[in-house]
Design a protein around this motif. Sequence first.
Motif, PDB file in Angstrom:
ATOM      1  N   PHE A   5       0.846   7.821  -2.195  1.00  0.00           N
ATOM      2  CA  PHE A   5      -0.361   7.630  -1.702  1.00  0.00           C
ATOM      3  C   PHE A   5      -1.040   8.653  -0.739  1.00  0.00           C
ATOM      4  O   PHE A   5      -2.196   8.277  -0.048  1.00  0.00           O
ATOM      5  N   ARG A  11      -0.217  11.413  -5.487  1.00  0.00           N
ATOM      6  CA  ARG A  11      -1.490  10.694  -5.629  1.00  0.00           C
ATOM      7  C   ARG A  11      -1.377   9.763  -7.209  1.00  0.00           C
ATOM      8  O   ARG A  11      -2.266   9.319  -7.827  1.00  0.00           O
ATOM      9  N   GLN A  13      -0.064   6.694  -6.619  1.00  0.00           N
ATOM     10  CA  GLN A  13      -0.511   5.073  -6.061  1.00  0.00           C
ATOM     11  C   GLN A  13       0.660   4.206  -6.737  1.00  0.00           C
ATOM     12  O   GLN A  13       1.558   4.563  -6.432  1.00  0.00           O
ATOM     13  N   GLU A  44      -5.118   6.472   2.367  1.00  0.00           N
ATOM     14  CA  GLU A  44      -5.387   6.106   0.899  1.00  0.00           C
ATOM     15  C   GLU A  44      -4.699   4.719   0.444  1.00  0.00           C
ATOM     16  O   GLU A  44      -5.051   4.422  -0.635  1.00  0.00           O
ATOM     17  N   TYR A  45      -3.802   4.190   1.353  1.00  0.00           N
ATOM     18  CA  TYR A  45      -3.311   3.213   0.875  1.00  0.00           C
ATOM     19  C   TYR A  45      -3.919   2.047   1.448  1.00  0.00           C
ATOM     20  O   TYR A  45      -4.038   1.516   2.765  1.00  0.00           O
TER      21      TYR A  45
END
Length: 82
Positions: A5, A11, A13, A44-45
């Motif tokens: 994340f 990236r 996720q 980004e989480y």
Amino acid sequence: MRVDFSKMGRRMQTNGASWKLHTKFYRRLRKSNFRVVVIENVPEYLVELVKKELNKLGQQWSFDSCVIDPRIFGMGCARRVG
């Protein structure tokens, strides 16, 4: 270790290898009796992802999200807010 994340990481996720650990964590919450859960991670989480996973547990949760400046704790770095 480059996490799934992170902007600097893979990236991937929820498609990344570390997501298995997250799903295990959320499943354990289902069996718990916690009144408060604190989830800390990279920006980004997204909160929406946390809401989605917690709502799968079938319990009612309230959500509050904040960004804390690491310098408060004496760390020599800061995240950009906003």
